[in-house]
Structure formats: structure tokens, C-alpha cells
Design a protein around this motif. Structure first.
Motif, mmCIF file in Angstrom:
data_model
loop_
_atom_site.group_PDB
_atom_site.id
_atom_site.type_symbol
_atom_site.label_atom_id
_atom_site.label_comp_id
_atom_site.label_asym_id
_atom_site.label_seq_id
_atom_site.Cartn_x
_atom_site.Cartn_y
_atom_site.Cartn_z
ATOM 1 N N TYR A 193 -28.197 -26.476 -87.491
ATOM 2 C CA TYR A 193 -27.418 -26.876 -88.665
ATOM 3 C C TYR A 193 -26.634 -25.687 -89.234
ATOM 4 O O TYR A 193 -25.426 -25.795 -89.488
ATOM 5 N N TRP A 194 -27.319 -24.569 -89.427
ATOM 6 C CA TRP A 194 -26.658 -23.423 -90.036
ATOM 7 C C TRP A 194 -25.670 -22.768 -89.072
ATOM 8 O O TRP A 194 -24.592 -22.317 -89.507
ATOM 9 N N ALA A 195 -25.969 -22.719 -87.806
ATOM 10 C CA ALA A 195 -25.033 -22.137 -86.848
ATOM 11 C C ALA A 195 -23.715 -22.908 -86.859
ATOM 12 O O ALA A 195 -22.624 -22.316 -86.897
ATOM 13 N N ASP A 196 -23.794 -24.232 -86.853
ATOM 14 C CA ASP A 196 -22.583 -25.046 -86.861
ATOM 15 C C ASP A 196 -21.843 -24.938 -88.195
ATOM 16 O O ASP A 196 -20.608 -24.809 -88.230
ATOM 17 N N ARG A 197 -22.589 -24.973 -89.294
ATOM 18 C CA ARG A 197 -21.948 -24.944 -90.609
ATOM 19 C C ARG A 197 -21.273 -23.603 -90.884
ATOM 20 O O ARG A 197 -20.137 -23.560 -91.405
ATOM 21 N N LEU A 198 -21.938 -22.517 -90.553
ATOM 22 C CA LEU A 198 -21.395 -21.187 -90.852
ATOM 23 C C LEU A 198 -20.086 -20.930 -90.127
ATOM 24 O O LEU A 198 -19.213 -20.219 -90.641
#
Length: 303
Positions: free
Chosen positions: A238-243
Motif C-alpha cells: 500500500y505505502w510503496a504504491d501510494r508514495l
């Protein structure tokens, strides 16, 4: 005994002053400065003069703090950025001249070993583990037991190195993300290990501890809320994609007290974590607030 160590990484300079009783390390004082020694090293293979000065000044201040605590010597190590640089000898001389501190430049294998020892230094309950240390210039993977190391390898994959190589600005373009992920996966697949043992997967260093803080919506860094916590692989994805969709200013707002000086390289670091967990089918990560500076305290305690 009291001991002081400094870990000079590609992005940060970390100080630990601690009481050491056998293998038990009790922190007394810690400090972090963002000095980015690795500025431009991936392309130039040379340390920038300004970066050398920033780090030497930080080590001089750390040496003063060390003496304030009644400790005669600061044991300082440098890692990936110094290893890569053609002018590493100039760097060692500058730290000696400005700070009066003798510097050890660690090999990737030694960095892996002592990061492993440090990350598990307060976890006697974990006797078998894999430890992942994502730095600014390199990433170390170590498989070991309480009394021996079974596997260790360092790759030239780091948050600063890959940000400078692929992301001139954030958010990156779709083409930049594709090129980044292709090279990242190729690098991670070069680990000389097919599978990992059925043991805790422990992560250490700034990318991982910062991700733990961001995932908990912490505004400021609190080690008591970080050390020993877990992060599921789905949250890392989730965070890899969002960042990768966010400008630096928006990333910094996620946790201003945590990401200052790190926000621009944070997306690459989290993507490195995701790639390693995917490569080895890891469902959950245990976060360690400790790392190389703790391991180096153990290493030099017998000198």
C-alpha cells in the motif's frame, strides 16, 4: 562499561552512547543527523566536499558529546557511500583532522554481520532470524542463529542510490517507475539464496523504522512505539504504491518529525522493502529500532 559508537551511513549519521554489560546494551543517549554523505556518489563514485564537511562536523559534535558523558573514545564506522568513493582516504583524513576520530570503513559483509547482531541485541527470545538492513547506498540480508551466521550478502541497492538514479523529482513518471522496478527486481533476484528459513523476518534502519512510524500515523519518532512492532506485507505494498504518486512536500506531511531529511528517498526505500518481501514471500516484518551502531558497540567492546 560505557561505550560510544557512530554509524555514518549514506544518508544519516547516528550516535549511540550506551552502557554495555556482557551482550546487554542499554542506551543512555542517541542522536541522528541527516548529512547525506552519499550525495552524488552513485554517479561520480566520489564523495562531495560539502558532504565530507557535513559528516566531519557531525562527528566532531558527537565526539564532544561523548566526552561530556565521560567516555574517552568514539568508535565511528562508515558504510556504503565511503566504500564506493574513490576519495575515501580523503574522507578518513578529514574526519581525523576535524573531529579527532579514527574511522573504520566496513565491508558490506561486516556491515551485514554487525547490523544483524545489533538488530537482535535486545531480543533474546529470537534465536533464529533473517535481518534486513535497507540503507541509503546498500541493502544487507543476513540469516543467522544466536551463535553463528548462516548467510550474509550486501547489494548496492539503497534509497539514496536508487532515488538519484531513477527519480530526479517526485512523483516520478510512469516510465521512471517502470525502469526503477525492473532494475530493482533484477538486483533483488541476484541474492544468492532461493528461500529463507521459517524464522522471524526482522527489519532495521531508517526506511523501515520510518515506515513503522508512518503506518501508525505518528507525528514524531517514538522508539517505544516502533521497536518490536510488525508491518504486514499488504501495508508495505500500500505505502510503496501510494508514495510513488506523491510530491515530496506531501510525503513530509505524513510524519514531519520522522521524515525530515528523508522524505525524498523514502519512496525508493519502501519499494526496496516491498521487492525483498515479495522475492522471499514474506508476509510480516518485525521492526527493530536497533542496528549497526548497536552491533558495533558489541564489536569494539573487546578492543
Amino acid at each position: 562499561m560505557h561505550i560510544a559508537t557512530a554509524d555514518i551511513g549514506t544518508n544519516t549519521v547516528l550516535l549511540l552512547i550506551a552502557e554495555l554489560a556482557g551482550s546487554q546494551i542499554t542506551p543512555i543517549y542517541q542522536e541522528q543527523r541527516i548529512a547525506r554523505l552519499g550525495q552524488g556518489v552513485d554517479a561520480a563514485r566520489k564523495l562531495h566536499p560539502d558532504a565530507i564537511t557535513r559528516v566531519a562536523d557531525a562527528i566532531r559534535d558527537y565526539a564532544d558529546i561523548t566526552r561530556h558523558y565521560g567516555i574517552d573514545r568514539l568508535y565511528a564506522t562508515a558504510t556504503s557511500a565511503a566504500r564506493d568513493a574513490s576519495n575515501k582516504d580523503d574522507f578518513v583524513r578529514a574526519v581525523g583532522s576535524i573531529a579527532g576520530v579514527q574511522l573504520d570503513i566496513l565491508s558490506g559483509e561486516d556491515e551485514a554481520l554487525w547490523a544483524f547482531r545489533g538488530a537482535l541485541s535486545n531480543r533474546p527470545d529470537i534465536t533464529n532470524a533473517t535481518v534486513l538492513d535497507i540503507g541509503g547506498g546498500s541493502t544487507e540480508l543476513v540469516v543467522g542463529q544466536a551463535d553463528r551466521i548462516l548467510f550474509r550478502q550486501s547489494l548496492d541497492v539503497g534509497s539514496v542510490r536508487y532515488t538519484e538514479r531513477f527519480f530526479p523529482s517526485l512523483p516520478p513518471t510512469e516510465q521512471q517507475v517502470i525502469a526503477f522496478r525492473e532494475q530493482l527486481d533484477q538486483a533483488i533476484n541476484s541474492y544468492d539464496l532461493e528461500t529463507l528459513p521459517n524464522a522471524p523476518f526482522v527489519g532495521t534502519a531508517g526506511t523501515i523504522t520510518s515506515l513503522a512510524a508512518v503506518d501508525q500515523a505518528l507525528i514524531d519518532y517514538d522508539p517505544t512505539q516502533i521497536d518490536g512492532t510488525t508491518i504486514a506485507y499488504e501495508r508495505v505494498v500500500y505505502w510503496a504504491d501510494r508514495l510513488l504518486t506523491m510530491p515530496v512536500a506531501h510525503i513530509l506531511r505524513l510524519a514531519p518529525g520522522v521524515l525530515q531529511g528523508r522524505a525524498d528517498v523514502f519512496p525508493a526505500g519502501v519499494c526496496i522493502l516491498e521487492a525483498v518481501m515479495r522475492r522471499f514471500c514474506i508476509n510480516e516484518l518485525v521492526v527493530s529500532d536497533r542496528g549497526l551502531r548497536f552491533g558495533w558497540a558489541l564489536a569494539v567492546s573487546t578492543r
